[in-house]
Design a protein around this motif. Structure first.
Motif, PDB file in Angstrom:
ATOM      1  N   TYR A  22      55.161  45.275  46.689  1.00 26.05           N
ATOM      2  CA  TYR A  22      53.972  44.957  46.171  1.00 26.05           C
ATOM      3  C   TYR A  22      53.642  43.459  46.922  1.00 26.05           C
ATOM      4  O   TYR A  22      52.554  43.073  46.634  1.00 26.05           O
ATOM      5  CB  TYR A  22      53.555  45.118  45.071  1.00 26.05           C
ATOM      6  CG  TYR A  22      54.149  46.291  44.283  1.00 26.05           C
ATOM      7  CD1 TYR A  22      53.061  47.427  44.419  1.00 26.05           C
ATOM      8  CD2 TYR A  22      55.311  46.671  43.574  1.00 26.05           C
ATOM      9  CE1 TYR A  22      53.389  48.796  43.974  1.00 26.05           C
ATOM     10  CE2 TYR A  22      55.357  47.896  43.124  1.00 26.05           C
ATOM     11  CZ  TYR A  22      54.382  48.924  43.305  1.00 26.05           C
ATOM     12  OH  TYR A  22      54.882  50.350  42.744  1.00 26.05           O
ATOM     13  N   LEU A  25      49.936  43.227  48.333  1.00 23.01           N
ATOM     14  CA  LEU A  25      48.977  43.034  47.262  1.00 23.01           C
ATOM     15  C   LEU A  25      48.993  41.520  46.816  1.00 23.01           C
ATOM     16  O   LEU A  25      47.676  40.907  46.462  1.00 23.01           O
ATOM     17  CB  LEU A  25      49.446  44.034  46.103  1.00 23.01           C
ATOM     18  CG  LEU A  25      49.189  45.511  46.284  1.00 23.01           C
ATOM     19  CD1 LEU A  25      49.270  46.367  45.196  1.00 23.01           C
ATOM     20  CD2 LEU A  25      47.614  45.529  46.670  1.00 23.01           C
ATOM     21  N   ALA A  29      45.866  38.998  46.803  1.00 22.77           N
ATOM     22  CA  ALA A  29      45.416  38.092  45.779  1.00 22.77           C
ATOM     23  C   ALA A  29      45.495  36.521  45.823  1.00 22.77           C
ATOM     24  O   ALA A  29      44.566  36.034  45.566  1.00 22.77           O
ATOM     25  CB  ALA A  29      46.179  38.677  44.546  1.00 22.77           C
ATOM     26  N   GLU A  32      42.470  35.888  48.423  1.00 24.26           N
ATOM     27  CA  GLU A  32      41.291  35.984  48.008  1.00 24.26           C
ATOM     28  C   GLU A  32      41.096  34.684  46.890  1.00 24.26           C
ATOM     29  O   GLU A  32      40.040  34.276  47.019  1.00 24.26           O
ATOM     30  CB  GLU A  32      41.172  37.208  47.067  1.00 24.26           C
ATOM     31  CG  GLU A  32      41.038  38.470  47.924  1.00 24.26           C
ATOM     32  CD  GLU A  32      40.911  39.841  47.051  1.00 24.26           C
ATOM     33  OE1 GLU A  32      41.878  39.791  45.814  1.00 24.26           O
ATOM     34  OE2 GLU A  32      40.220  40.539  47.458  1.00 24.26           O
ATOM     35  N   SER A  55      44.711  39.848  39.720  1.00 26.63           N
ATOM     36  CA  SER A  55      43.993  40.308  40.812  1.00 26.63           C
ATOM     37  C   SER A  55      44.928  41.234  41.393  1.00 26.63           C
ATOM     38  O   SER A  55      44.733  42.376  41.936  1.00 26.63           O
ATOM     39  CB  SER A  55      43.657  39.159  41.989  1.00 26.63           C
ATOM     40  OG  SER A  55      42.976  39.735  42.865  1.00 26.63           O
ATOM     41  N   ALA A  56      45.959  41.002  41.626  1.00 26.28           N
ATOM     42  CA  ALA A  56      47.218  41.963  42.313  1.00 26.28           C
ATOM     43  C   ALA A  56      47.258  42.884  41.524  1.00 26.28           C
ATOM     44  O   ALA A  56      47.567  44.099  42.092  1.00 26.28           O
ATOM     45  CB  ALA A  56      48.594  41.102  42.753  1.00 26.28           C
ATOM     46  N   HIS A  58      45.227  44.305  39.380  1.00 27.48           N
ATOM     47  CA  HIS A  58      44.192  45.051  39.391  1.00 27.48           C
ATOM     48  C   HIS A  58      44.034  46.243  40.694  1.00 27.48           C
ATOM     49  O   HIS A  58      43.840  47.238  40.580  1.00 27.48           O
ATOM     50  CB  HIS A  58      42.736  44.288  39.275  1.00 27.48           C
ATOM     51  CG  HIS A  58      41.604  45.092  39.166  1.00 27.48           C
ATOM     52  ND1 HIS A  58      41.394  45.936  38.241  1.00 27.48           N
ATOM     53  CD2 HIS A  58      40.496  45.327  39.946  1.00 27.48           C
ATOM     54  CE1 HIS A  58      40.309  46.760  38.388  1.00 27.48           C
ATOM     55  NE2 HIS A  58      39.821  46.133  39.694  1.00 27.48           N
ATOM     56  N   ARG A  59      44.412  45.477  41.844  1.00 27.28           N
ATOM     57  CA  ARG A  59      44.456  46.284  43.000  1.00 27.28           C
ATOM     58  C   ARG A  59      45.510  47.400  42.967  1.00 27.28           C
ATOM     59  O   ARG A  59      45.264  48.419  43.652  1.00 27.28           O
ATOM     60  CB  ARG A  59      44.875  44.998  44.194  1.00 27.28           C
ATOM     61  CG  ARG A  59      43.771  43.922  44.665  1.00 27.28           C
ATOM     62  CD  ARG A  59      42.630  44.625  45.110  1.00 27.28           C
ATOM     63  NE  ARG A  59      41.913  43.537  45.627  1.00 27.28           N
ATOM     64  CZ  ARG A  59      40.608  43.543  45.535  1.00 27.28           C
ATOM     65  NH1 ARG A  59      39.715  45.050  45.695  1.00 27.28           N
ATOM     66  NH2 ARG A  59      39.784  42.684  46.073  1.00 27.28           N
ATOM     67  N   GLN A  62      44.204  50.046  41.103  1.00 22.36           N
ATOM     68  CA  GLN A  62      42.803  50.902  41.781  1.00 22.36           C
ATOM     69  C   GLN A  62      43.830  51.921  42.726  1.00 22.36           C
ATOM     70  O   GLN A  62      43.183  52.923  42.716  1.00 22.36           O
ATOM     71  CB  GLN A  62      42.135  49.862  42.644  1.00 22.36           C
ATOM     72  CG  GLN A  62      41.096  49.098  41.845  1.00 22.36           C
ATOM     73  CD  GLN A  62      40.553  47.931  42.682  1.00 22.36           C
ATOM     74  OE1 GLN A  62      40.940  47.204  43.650  1.00 22.36           O
ATOM     75  NE2 GLN A  62      39.074  47.894  42.517  1.00 22.36           N
ATOM     76  N   LEU A  63      44.608  51.190  43.475  1.00 24.31           N
ATOM     77  CA  LEU A  63      45.647  52.192  44.227  1.00 24.31           C
ATOM     78  C   LEU A  63      46.243  53.316  43.407  1.00 24.31           C
ATOM     79  O   LEU A  63      46.157  54.579  44.075  1.00 24.31           O
ATOM     80  CB  LEU A  63      46.650  51.547  45.103  1.00 24.31           C
ATOM     81  CG  LEU A  63      46.129  50.482  46.099  1.00 24.31           C
ATOM     82  CD1 LEU A  63      47.306  49.687  46.501  1.00 24.31           C
ATOM     83  CD2 LEU A  63      45.620  51.253  47.229  1.00 24.31           C
ATOM     84  N   GLU A  91      40.902  45.515  34.828  1.00 26.67           N
ATOM     85  CA  GLU A  91      39.899  44.905  34.934  1.00 26.67           C
ATOM     86  C   GLU A  91      39.350  43.946  34.250  1.00 26.67           C
ATOM     87  O   GLU A  91      38.903  42.956  34.549  1.00 26.67           O
ATOM     88  CB  GLU A  91      38.722  45.972  35.156  1.00 26.67           C
ATOM     89  CG  GLU A  91      37.492  45.438  35.611  1.00 26.67           C
ATOM     90  CD  GLU A  91      36.220  46.402  35.842  1.00 26.67           C
ATOM     91  OE1 GLU A  91      35.083  46.212  36.090  1.00 26.67           O
ATOM     92  OE2 GLU A  91      36.600  47.816  35.977  1.00 26.67           O
TER      93      GLU A  91
END
Length: 115
Positions: A22, A25, A29, A32, A55-56, A58-59, A62-63, A91
């Motif tokens: 990871y 990701l 993060a 960003e 943030s990582a 959450h990504r 999402q994946l 989130e």
């Protein structure tokens, strides 16, 4: 931001053990978050590590959600993406850390004005 702290917190938030898998990701993060920082913000503030990890995470969720679009729930009912509690929790966690870091980052609101 301390990348080792971000990795440790990502592991805590996601429950994943294989951090190398990871790394993209986590790097995304961090990148960003650096772009969101206000000029003169303390890059060493521990809250930013929490924000990066959230943030990582959450990504990642999402994946995972994109891979598994529907799932069977108790009683045979089908859950869709909107009913994914893990994604919803990630989130909320991200929003909480964005709020916690509000004095370090550019405001995350957008206002559209028409003239």
């Amino acid at each position: 931001m301390n990348i080792e702290s971000v990795k440790t917190l990502f592991k805590l938030f996601s429950g994943e053990e294989e951090l190398e898998k990871y790394a993209p990701l986590i790097e995304l993060a961090v990148s960003e978050t650096e772009k969101m920082l206000l000029p003169g913000a303390d890059r060493g503030d521990m809250r930013l590590s929490f924000l990066c990890a959230a943030s990582a995470n959450h990504r990642l969720q999402q994946l995972n959600s994109a891979r598994d679009r529907t799932r069977a729930a108790y009683g045979g009912r089908m859950l869709t993406d909107s009913a994914n509690p893990v994604l919803a929790h990630s989130e909320k966690l991200l929003r909480d850390y964005l709020e916690l870091c509000s004095d370090l980052i550019i405001p995350q609101t957008f206002t559209f004005l028409g003239i």
